[in-house]
Design an enzyme around this catalytic site. Structure first.
Site, PDB file in Angstrom:
ATOM      1  N   GLY A 174      10.779  -5.661-117.965  1.00 54.18           N
ATOM      2  CA  GLY A 174      10.077  -4.812-118.923  1.00 54.18           C
ATOM      3  C   GLY A 174      10.481  -3.354-118.921  1.00 54.18           C
ATOM      4  O   GLY A 174       9.686  -2.507-119.322  1.00 54.18           O
ATOM      5  N   LYS A 175      11.709  -3.036-118.496  1.00 55.56           N
ATOM      6  CA  LYS A 175      12.130  -1.634-118.461  1.00 55.56           C
ATOM      7  C   LYS A 175      12.240  -1.058-119.872  1.00 55.56           C
ATOM      8  O   LYS A 175      11.797   0.059-120.132  1.00 55.56           O
ATOM      9  CB  LYS A 175      13.480  -1.515-117.737  1.00 55.56           C
ATOM     10  CG  LYS A 175      13.483  -2.021-116.312  1.00 55.56           C
ATOM     11  CD  LYS A 175      14.817  -1.785-115.626  1.00 55.56           C
ATOM     12  CE  LYS A 175      15.938  -2.528-116.294  1.00 55.56           C
ATOM     13  NZ  LYS A 175      15.788  -3.999-116.196  1.00 55.56           N
ATOM     14  N   THR A 176      12.823  -1.822-120.787  1.00 58.38           N
ATOM     15  CA  THR A 176      12.986  -1.331-122.159  1.00 58.38           C
ATOM     16  C   THR A 176      11.648  -1.266-122.891  1.00 58.38           C
ATOM     17  O   THR A 176      11.349  -0.288-123.590  1.00 58.38           O
ATOM     18  CB  THR A 176      13.967  -2.227-122.919  1.00 58.38           C
ATOM     19  OG1 THR A 176      15.216  -2.257-122.212  1.00 58.38           O
ATOM     20  CG2 THR A 176      14.201  -1.699-124.316  1.00 58.38           C
ATOM     21  N   SER A 182      23.968  -6.912 -94.667  1.00 57.16           N
ATOM     22  CA  SER A 182      22.647  -7.411 -94.282  1.00 57.16           C
ATOM     23  C   SER A 182      22.653  -8.850 -93.799  1.00 57.16           C
ATOM     24  O   SER A 182      21.617  -9.369 -93.405  1.00 57.16           O
ATOM     25  CB  SER A 182      21.685  -7.290 -95.470  1.00 57.16           C
ATOM     26  OG  SER A 182      22.142  -8.053 -96.559  1.00 57.16           O
ATOM     27  N   LYS A 194      13.930  -8.661-101.551  1.00 57.41           N
ATOM     28  CA  LYS A 194      14.212  -9.758-100.640  1.00 57.41           C
ATOM     29  C   LYS A 194      12.931 -10.458-100.208  1.00 57.41           C
ATOM     30  O   LYS A 194      12.881 -11.695-100.129  1.00 57.41           O
ATOM     31  CB  LYS A 194      14.968  -9.233 -99.413  1.00 57.41           C
ATOM     32  CG  LYS A 194      16.356  -8.696 -99.719  1.00 57.41           C
ATOM     33  CD  LYS A 194      17.021  -8.124 -98.476  1.00 57.41           C
ATOM     34  CE  LYS A 194      18.407  -7.599 -98.789  1.00 57.41           C
ATOM     35  NZ  LYS A 194      19.063  -6.979 -97.603  1.00 57.41           N
ATOM     36  N   GLY A 219      15.971  -1.866-112.076  1.00 60.59           N
ATOM     37  CA  GLY A 219      15.346  -3.121-111.694  1.00 60.59           C
ATOM     38  C   GLY A 219      16.065  -4.303-112.306  1.00 60.59           C
ATOM     39  O   GLY A 219      16.973  -4.153-113.127  1.00 60.59           O
ATOM     40  N   PRO A 220      15.682  -5.518-111.933  1.00 65.51           N
ATOM     41  CA  PRO A 220      16.339  -6.719-112.451  1.00 65.51           C
ATOM     42  C   PRO A 220      16.083  -6.883-113.943  1.00 65.51           C
ATOM     43  O   PRO A 220      15.178  -6.267-114.512  1.00 65.51           O
ATOM     44  CB  PRO A 220      15.689  -7.858-111.638  1.00 65.51           C
ATOM     45  CG  PRO A 220      14.980  -7.190-110.506  1.00 65.51           C
ATOM     46  CD  PRO A 220      14.636  -5.817-110.956  1.00 65.51           C
TER      47      PRO A 220
END
Length: 842
Positions: A370-372, A733, A776, A365-366
């Protein structure tokens, strides 16, 4: 309220409709107020009727909705706000009693109704009689209330004050007050408000208290083992050292000066595998024969000490309570339903099967979503140790597998070092930024991770330094990445990829008020009584000062606001130390005068009745401009689409979705197509596809050049530009966007200003599916666009988008370019009917 006097509210009350929450008697609430109500009444110690608005707050209907039958008569305590740049005021009210609407007298400029008082305020002064009537029910409620308060930290002043209020306030006032304090929904508060009879109110509030008590017990139960483990570690570690106060076995061995014998004893008593034990005994024999002056002596001893310290069979016990885990995850993170669901599934399977291998998860994800931090929360939920390994920029495979002991200065890899640090064989390992590994002459670290992240192989992971197998099957590996494009396919195949998209505006507001603002207040030494940031202000920061998928920039902006407020608070404390003679002179003008800083004056002299402070620093849009400067982002969509030849596309980047403008221009020339904006080969091919399809269908859509020719490149040059020229762009795209842009250029018609699109095209005019639909769509939603054109085969991806976002947007599912053009232009873009089928020869 004066003791012993019966207080009656007026029979006519101006009504204030609230969307945010429900006001109960005895509680306070801060809400937005219409300036028309301020003009009609002075609101100086005025009693108004507060009615919960049960209609849809997102509807734009100006008509007065069906009013709720029962409301709360409230005392207007404080009004803060400003008339510049537009009137906006916030009203602080304190609930007095319930009332029932008998008749609505007028609706405009503000509603006024004839009401009937339901609660008798004089009964609050004679609590003993009501207590005797209620009897056992009142005692049961009081017991649960005291139990709930005593479970909290009594050192907090607010908790100690609440405990004193339980003894001093009459029992009949407690249900309303405690319902407004504990965690309840607006629907539950509405049920308490509708409970006119006191006995019914007690019966409905007791289950809410019990639910809150059970939740606190679960939280205490999940935190207690962690504290016990810490105490146990503290109690064990001193025994490993040599005590100077008493004679121990370690001292006796130290007196013999035989460190090798002590090391051999530790090796034999350790729980390492047979293969490792055999290698260590062989090395210890070599060490006994080796003089200490040899360089290899220190290397061998370090190796043996590492083998002893490794947690071969030492592990922590998992906490598998799903309810407690759900509470911890919900308290630590908002949204992220996919991640929470996956963790709860793992806990459920672990309850059924004890020897489950640790999964290999990859959060993609960007940045800033909150991934960590969610990896840390997973470790806390499971009760495991947590260790983070940063892989960004690692270009040597020895960082993963370690160096061979033949090299000088050799050391184990990061995996073995992490196990030594945590001291258990089942920790949570966070492999951060796994997509940013690099190759070099020292090898490929991504290839070294293949063995680590393969559940079928990592039970016998062999580090080059150890040269014996170590079991990693119980380790829970969590990798994080911004994109999967740079991860080798073989490594990606070994991981379970979970997409973590960016947050919507509503989710960012909740995250800011639940986590970011309390964290910043604590870091800057502020309290909620010193600063107030309404949700409207937070939305302004999100839309006008940050444009990101995560919340890192939002956190920095909130930190800047807290620093500015800290300066005001510090200056105010310095002024309070001096004789405040200016307050007497300024007291008469405080109704109309509002200072230009972020600290508005109160226009009510009864502010000392409220629990919040008299003059909180309210952050509004004017204060935002003073603190953060002019807005960084403006809604420029409609301005950019004010002439033909401009269309809006949707792009995916590792930082989240973005809107992308495509501009086209034509001039006299030799039929050349110019492309600018740092485009990749795939996007250049999409541009050639678009112009070829339009040339082949020019007669059908009556598209001509300036000279009237249907050959769009006849003596005409076309220039396509993609703004933000410093950013490299590529991908298929943008095909439908380029077709729409060129069709607008040659037809002279404007593309609808609220339409964005994405999709790959073919030479026959088909629209093919693309990826990154959720990111998007969220980017278009952040930009204020209302209609989105996507490929028909991407309809399945819309299920991942939140329901409230889908309701605010209109989606057009296109299978061919004809449908795209009809949806992109106002009134459609159908082919014009030909009036003559045969050319006259006369």
């Amino acid at each position: 309220m004066a003791a012993g006097s019966a207080i009656q509210i007026p029979s006519r009350l101006p009504l204030l409709l609230t969307h945010e929450s429900v006001l109960l008697p005895g509680s306070t609430m801060r809400t937005s107020v219409d300036s028309r109500l301020l003009k009609g009444t002075s609101l100086r110690s005025t009693i108004i009727g507060v009615i919960p608005n049960t209609s849809d707050p997102t509807s734009d209907c100006d008509d007065l909705p069906n009013l709720h039958r029962i409301g709360t008569a409230a005392l207007a305590v404080q009004v803060v706000g400003s008339n510049w740049p537009k009137p906006h005021y916030t009203l602080l009210v304190t609930g007095l009693c319930r009332f029932q609407i008998l008749q609505l007298l007028k609706e405009k400029p503000y509603p006024v109704a004839e009401v009937q008082q339901l609660d008798r305020l004089e009964q609050f002064t004679n609590g003993h009689k009501s207590e005797e009537e209620l009897g056992e029910l009142s005692e049961q409620f009081y017991k649960y209330a005291v139990q709930l308060v005593e479970m909290l930290d009594m050192s907090v002043p607010a908790v100690a004050k609440l405990r004193r209020l339980l003894d001093n306030l009459p029992r009949e006032a407690l249900p309303d007050i405690l319902t407004s304090i504990i965690r309840t929904t607006n629907q539950e508060k509405l049920q308490i408000l509708d409970a006119v009879r006191l006995e019914e109110r007690f019966k409905m509030t007791i289950p809410l208290l019990v639910r809150q008590i059970e939740g606190l017990k679960l939280l205490q139960k999940t935190r207690k083992p962690k504290q016990d483990d810490d105490k146990r570690v503290v109690a064990i570690r001193p025994n490993r050292r040599i005590s100077h106060g008493s004679i121990t076995e370690d001292e006796e061995e130290e007196e013999d000066h035989d460190d090798v014998v002590m090391l051999e004893k530790k090796i034999r008593t350790s729980s390492m595998s047979e293969q490792a034990l055999k290698v260590c005994l062989k090395e210890i024999k070599r060490l006994k024969k080796m003089p200490q002056s040899m360089p290899e002596y220190a290397l061998t001893r370090n190796y043996l000490e590492l083998m002893v310290e490794l947690p071969w069979n030492k592990s922590t016990k998992d906490r598998l309570e799903i309810r407690a885990a759900r509470i911890v995850l919900d308290n630590d993170h908002y949204a992220m339903e996919k991640l929470k669901k996956r963790v709860l599934e793992y806990l459920a399977v672990r309850q059924l099967k004890n020897n489950l291998k640790g999964p290999i998860l990859c959060f993609v994800g960007p940045p800033g979503v909150g991934k960590t931090s969610v990896g840390r929360s997973i470790a806390k939920t499971l009760g495991r140790e947590f260790h983070r390994i940063a892989l960004g920029g690692v270009c040597d495979q020895s960082d993963i597998r370690g160096h061979r002991r033949t090299y000088v200065g050799s050391m184990p890899g990061r995996i073995i070092n992490g196990l030594k640090t945590v001291g258990v064989n089942n920790p949570v390992f966070l492999l951060d930024e796994v997509d940013k590994l690099a190759k070099s002459l020292q090898g490929d670290p991504a290839a070294a991770l293949l063995e680590v992240l393969d559940p079928e192989q990592n039970h016998s992971f062999t580090d080059h330094y150890l040269n014996v197998a170590f079991d990693l099957s119980q380790v829970l590996f969590i990798a994080t990445a911004n994109t999967t494009a740079t991860i080798p396919p073989a490594l990606l195949d070994r991981m379970e990829v979970i997409q973590v998209p960016g947050y919507t505006q509503e989710e960012k507001i909740e995250i800011a008020h639940r986590h970011l603002i309390p964290k910043q207040l604590e870091q800057h030494g502020l309290t909620p009584q010193q600063i107030q940031i309404p949700q409207v202000t937070t939305l302004g920061i999100i839309t006008r000062y940050t444009r990101e998928a995560g919340v890192r920039a939002l956190d920095r902006k909130l930190g800047a606001i807290c620093r500015a407020v800290a300066v005001k608070v510090a200056e105010g404390q310095h002024k309070e130390a001096k004789p405040d003679r200016a307050e007497v002179g300024d007291g008469e003008d405080c109704k109309e005068h509002i200072t230009e800083d972020a600290k508005p004056e109160s226009i009510s002299d009864t502010a000392d009745l409220a629990l919040p402070p008299e003059m909180p620093i309210l952050i509004d849009f004017h204060a935002l401009k003073d603190i953060l400067g002019p807005p960084m982002y403006d809604m420029e969509v409609s301005e950019r689409l004010s002439q033909p030849g401009v269309a809006i596309g949707l792009a995916w980047t590792p930082l989240g979705g973005e809107i992308m403008f495509v501009e086209a221009s034509r001039m006299d020339g030799e039929g050349q197509l110019t492309l600018t904006g740092q485009l990749g080969d795939v996007m250049k091919e999409s541009a050639h596809l678009a112009i070829s399809w339009l040339r082949s269908n020019a007669k059908r859509y009556q598209l001509t050049t300036a000279s009237g020719s249907f050959d769009l490149l006849d003596n005409t040059d076309i220039h396509l530009h993609f703004p933000a020229g410093a950013v490299t762009k590529d991908g298929p795209s943008a095909g439908v966007t380029i077709v729409t842009c060129l069709a607008s250029l040659f037809s002279g018609r404007l593309v609808c200003s609220d339409v964005a699109m994405t999709g790959e095209i073919t030479l026959r005019g088909l629209v093919l599916p693309v990826g990154g639909i959720k990111d998007k769509v969220l980017a278009a939603h952040r930009a204020g666009l209302k209609r989105i054109i996507i490929p028909q085969r991407n309809e399945k991806d819309l299920e991942e988008i939140a329901a409230h976002v889908r309701q605010e947007l209109s989606f057009v599912l296109a299978a061919c370019l004809d449908e795209v053009l009809n949806a992109a232009f106002d009134g459609g873009f159908a082919a014009r009917a030909r009036l003559e089928h045969l050319n006259s020869k006369l």
